[in-house]
Enzyme design. Structure first.
Site, PDB file in Angstrom:
ATOM      1  N   GLU A 134      36.674  51.876  31.110  1.00 28.21           N
ATOM      2  CA  GLU A 134      35.430  52.517  30.685  1.00 28.21           C
ATOM      3  C   GLU A 134      35.404  54.021  30.948  1.00 28.21           C
ATOM      4  O   GLU A 134      34.602  54.748  30.358  1.00 28.21           O
ATOM      5  CB  GLU A 134      34.240  51.850  31.380  1.00 28.21           C
ATOM      6  CG  GLU A 134      33.968  50.440  30.868  1.00 28.21           C
ATOM      7  CD  GLU A 134      32.784  49.783  31.555  1.00 28.21           C
ATOM      8  OE1 GLU A 134      32.429  50.215  32.669  1.00 28.21           O
ATOM      9  OE2 GLU A 134      32.224  48.833  30.985  1.00 28.21           O
ATOM     10  N   GLU A 154      48.079  35.929  43.238  1.00 28.43           N
ATOM     11  CA  GLU A 154      47.570  36.733  44.344  1.00 28.43           C
ATOM     12  C   GLU A 154      48.465  36.635  45.581  1.00 28.43           C
ATOM     13  O   GLU A 154      48.389  37.472  46.467  1.00 28.43           O
ATOM     14  CB  GLU A 154      46.147  36.323  44.706  1.00 28.43           C
ATOM     15  CG  GLU A 154      46.014  35.003  45.426  1.00 28.43           C
ATOM     16  CD  GLU A 154      44.582  34.761  45.884  1.00 28.43           C
ATOM     17  OE1 GLU A 154      44.417  34.436  47.064  1.00 28.43           O
ATOM     18  OE2 GLU A 154      43.648  34.900  45.079  1.00 28.43           O
TER      19      GLU A 154
END
EC number: 4.2.1.126
Length: 305
Positions: A88, A119
């Site tokens: 963004e 992870e």
């Protein structure tokens, strides 16, 4: 059958929340009210972490000023939020696409499809950092538990490479030994036990937005509280450029549109031109000397010396 590694995480986010113990017995509206009440605690937790967040902002700002980059590292929800924030910034502040780089455990596929075992992949994180990170960079890790192997490995490697580092966690018991700055946002037990996409995730979103926005302010990508560096790539944003010029200068839409045309569409140049009275060429030159800082360019053009 092979034995898989098991980890018991000691963190408030893994504890049962007594306030939501009977949530499954409540009417829909009361469930929502309960979740909303828990969410209201998140900004308070972020507020307590602001001094450490400020240190991280300064490290990120220094990295970009030195020609380095800001890296976000996360797994699961943390990684997805990191990708969102980095993406963004390009249209919002017209920053180069490589200024903010998000590293998601499991790669791009993990944005849409869970790759939960990613992870634990510390080796991949180390390889990614050695390929992408330099000594002028800043690396921000996000791990609600404070123990995610992918994130901690990335931070350790980044420090070895000379980069500045910070870790955002919801676990007050996290040691932070892998980072220069530890940002602890203690959001407590989740409404649904262990579901860190809830309050911990909301806190990470607030931290990321505040960090990147403040870095943009420090770098002069705003004038006052106006977005003057945005990329006007659609009709809405082109309209917003006129609104910004009007708000900053008080001039009519016609005058603002004309200034934009004379500045070849560059909002900052048009703004400095209107505020200082200098022609667009001088305005653009002053901005170039000031590193794109509108206030510094205005000071240079209006300084009687």
């Amino acid at each position: 059958m092979s034995r898989q590694h098991t980890a018991r995480v000691s963190s408030p986010t893994e504890q049962r929340n007594p306030r939501t113990a009977d949530i499954d017995l409540l009417p829909t509206l009361d469930v929502l009210r309960l979740l909303n009440a828990e969410d209201r605690e998140v900004p308070k937790a972020v507020e307590r972490a602001l001094p450490d967040l400020a240190r991280a902002v300064d490290l990120g700002t220094a990295a970009l000023r030195a020609g380095g980059r800001v890296h976000y590292v996360g797994a699961g929800t943390s990684g997805r939020l990191a990708v969102l924030d980095a993406a963004e910034l390009v249209p919002t502040f017209n920053v180069p696409e490589d200024w903010f780089v998000a590293h998601q455990a499991g790669g791009p596929a993990a944005l849409r499809t869970p790759v939960e075992n990613a992870e634990d992949d510390a080796d991949t994180a180390e390889r990614e950092m050695r390929t992408a990170v330099g000594p002028d960079d800043f690396v921000l890790g996000l791990a609600a538990s404070g123990r995610t192997p992918y994130v901690l490995s990335a931070l350790r490697t980044a420090r070895q490479l000379g980069a500045a580092t910070a870790l955002v966690t919801a676990n007050p018991g996290a040691t932070g030994t892998a980072a220069d700055v530890l940002i602890t946002v203690d959001t407590g037990a989740e409404p649904i036990t262990g579901s860190t996409r809830m309050k911990a995730g909301t806190a990470q979103k607030l931290v990321l937005t505040s960090l990147s926005t403040t870095i943009m302010v420090r770098l002069g990508r705003t004038y006052s509280n106006l977005m003057v560096s945005m990329l006007a790539s659609n009709a809405k944003l082109r309209g917003r450029t006129l609104t910004v010029l009007h708000e900053a200068t008080g001039e009519s839409d016609e005058v603002c549109a004309a200034a934009l045309r004379e500045a070849d569409g560059d909002l900052k140049t048009a703004l400095v031109h209107l505020l200082s009275g200098a022609d667009p060429g001088r305005a653009a030159a002053a901005l170039a000397v000031s590193g794109g800082q509108v206030r510094a360019a205005l000071a240079a053009l209006t300084d009687p010396a």
